[in-house]
Design a protein around this motif. Sequence first.
Motif, PDB file in Angstrom:
ATOM      1  N   ILE A 131       0.869  -1.177   0.000  1.00 33.42           N
ATOM      2  CA  ILE A 131       0.000   0.000   0.000  1.00 33.42           C
ATOM      3  C   ILE A 131       0.908   1.229   0.000  1.00 33.42           C
ATOM      4  O   ILE A 131       1.838   1.319   0.802  1.00 33.42           O
ATOM      5  N   ARG A 132       0.614   2.150  -0.862  1.00 29.65           N
ATOM      6  CA  ARG A 132       1.415   3.369  -0.960  1.00 29.65           C
ATOM      7  C   ARG A 132       0.654   4.525  -0.311  1.00 29.65           C
ATOM      8  O   ARG A 132      -0.516   4.762  -0.602  1.00 29.65           O
ATOM      9  N   SER A 138      -3.979   5.360   9.276  1.00 30.19           N
ATOM     10  CA  SER A 138      -5.078   5.783   8.416  1.00 30.19           C
ATOM     11  C   SER A 138      -5.233   4.836   7.225  1.00 30.19           C
ATOM     12  O   SER A 138      -6.348   4.433   6.871  1.00 30.19           O
ATOM     13  N   ALA A 139      -4.118   4.467   6.621  1.00 27.93           N
ATOM     14  CA  ALA A 139      -4.164   3.544   5.476  1.00 27.93           C
ATOM     15  C   ALA A 139      -4.678   2.172   5.892  1.00 27.93           C
ATOM     16  O   ALA A 139      -5.457   1.543   5.162  1.00 27.93           O
ATOM     17  N   VAL A 140      -4.283   1.705   7.065  1.00 28.38           N
ATOM     18  CA  VAL A 140      -4.716   0.379   7.531  1.00 28.38           C
ATOM     19  C   VAL A 140      -6.191   0.411   7.928  1.00 28.38           C
ATOM     20  O   VAL A 140      -6.932  -0.535   7.648  1.00 28.38           O
ATOM     21  N   VAL A 141      -6.640   1.484   8.552  1.00 26.71           N
ATOM     22  CA  VAL A 141      -8.066   1.619   8.886  1.00 26.71           C
ATOM     23  C   VAL A 141      -8.888   1.625   7.598  1.00 26.71           C
ATOM     24  O   VAL A 141      -9.904   0.927   7.492  1.00 26.71           O
ATOM     25  N   ASP A 142      -8.447   2.383   6.621  1.00 34.21           N
ATOM     26  CA  ASP A 142      -9.145   2.440   5.338  1.00 34.21           C
ATOM     27  C   ASP A 142      -9.226   1.046   4.712  1.00 34.21           C
ATOM     28  O   ASP A 142     -10.282   0.615   4.249  1.00 34.21           O
ATOM     29  N   LEU A 143      -8.111   0.328   4.728  1.00 40.34           N
ATOM     30  CA  LEU A 143      -8.091  -1.029   4.196  1.00 40.34           C
ATOM     31  C   LEU A 143      -9.021  -1.937   4.999  1.00 40.34           C
ATOM     32  O   LEU A 143      -9.798  -2.698   4.425  1.00 40.34           O
TER      33      LEU A 143
END
Length: 192
Positions: A16-17, A125-130
Amino acid sequence: MELVTIARKLGGVLPIRTERLWLRRFQPQDYQSYCGYHTRADVYRFNQCDPPQGEELRQQFEEAMAGGLVREGDAFHFALERREDGTLLGEVRLRLADREALQAEIGYVLHPSFFGRGYATEAASAVVDLGFSLGFHRIFARLDSRNVGSIGVMERLGFRREAHFIENSRFKGTWSDEYVYALLAREWQRGK
């Protein structure tokens, strides 16, 4: 939520970028950097255990490399690599807490050299979104009430404090309080 589908989807989205990071699976060559923060007492000051050593540390790293989200209690560990130079900064963990209730727990740890730069917030934030895109209904975090940095991360992400447990844990003769922060999928979508 079909957990086989989650595992398949998770493998298909990595790395994930984000603006400054790559979130990816741990690799064997990450071991020394992993040890660089997991053996520090200051990193574990808000944990209920001492930093792992020796074989325990090696086993913990092997589990981080192999992690997945298949059974309750399973966790996936995202290695946080800085895009500009490939430095491993730390990790974010997403743990399948309750399959039936579609709940996951998030946690993160960074090397202290990288505190205060927004990396934990960006990665979480990226992990929550995922996590919500995989079908989780609720994501929560449990924090020591003295962990001001992590409290800030949760609040910047829009998580609400749902609980304050008074002196519910004891480590090395010291009582500590615990906060629980949580967010629902619909709340995350509204906030985006």
